[in-house]
Design an enzyme around this catalytic site. Structure first.
Site: not given
Length: 238
Positions: A106-107
């Site tokens: 996600h990051e």
């Protein structure tokens, strides 16, 4: 602060909306914490760490200039565009768990957004300084508006505070898109098995709920100030 300024029905509207939003916010925090802890105890079969997963997402999108570094704490993972670095928390960076892969991917999705010029994240980056200004001075304007009984000052406070709601609104597509990019890359790069991917998705969905709750809380607070403004206007007309 506003008991003298708004009729009873203004209070009722505010509290009717506030109570479920507060409960949702509490639930969201509990959900993200418990879901992350649950899948942090589930090793992924390929033994891929969070740092490796983030790197895989970057490579899959042709992004090669982003650094990946560890940071202290839990759920402190973030991408910082100022130094073009993904910071992964201790339970993510070197952990070969389902949760670590989901969070790290996600990051990395955020880093990809900046690399490809994703519209909403560019808007969010542009309004961050304005939002910070608004959050710092909105309360001052609101309080002065009440103390001096100045509707223009109070209205200015409302406008400044509304910038926070705009920021939260723009944040939603940014977060949802980062998760979507992460899950697509997890699939295309075979980072997780099907059952593990479902676990990673649960972690990201729980995290997304916190952003929804933050937006709703901001909107309820904005409504509170609008109702106070309306109540003061009614009082002046009487």
């Amino acid at each position: 602060m506003y008991g003298y300024a708004a009729p009873f029905y203004y209070h009722s509207v505010y509290y009717i909306l506030l109570i479920p939003v507060v409960l949702l916010s509490i639930y969201a925090q509990i959900k993200v914490s418990s879901t992350f802890k649950r899948f942090s105890r589930v090793p992924n079969r390929r033994g891929i760490t969070g740092a490796q997963a983030a790197g895989a997402v970057l490579r899959a999108h042709g992004v090669h200039d982003v650094q990946i570094r560890p940071c202290r704490g839990s759920l402190t993972d973030h991408y910082d565009p100022r130094d073009n670095t993904i910071y992964l928390s201790e339970p993510v960076y070197n952990a070969g768990t389902v949760a670590a892969v989901g969070v790290a991917a996600h990051e990395a999705g955020h880093a990809v957004q900046y690399a490809v010029g994703y519209g909403p994240i560019r808007v969010r980056a542009f309004i961050i300084p304005v939002t910070q200004f608004g959050s710092q001075f909105s309360l001052i304007a609101l309080l002065l508006g009440i103390v001096l009984y100045s509707q223009p000052l109070f209205a200015l406070g409302i406008v400044l505070f509304s910038l926070t709601s705009v920021f939260q609104l723009v944040t939603l597509p940014v977060e949802f898109n980062a998760s979507a990019r992460a899950l697509r890359t997890i699939d295309s790069s075979f980072l997780l098995e099907d059952d593990e991917r479902r676990g990673a998705k649960k972690v990201l969905t729980a995290a997304a709920l916190t952003y929804v709750a933050a937006l709703l809380m901001s909107l309820v607070q904005l409504l509170r100030y609008l109702l106070i403004f309306a109540g003061r206007s009614d009082r002046r007309r009487q």
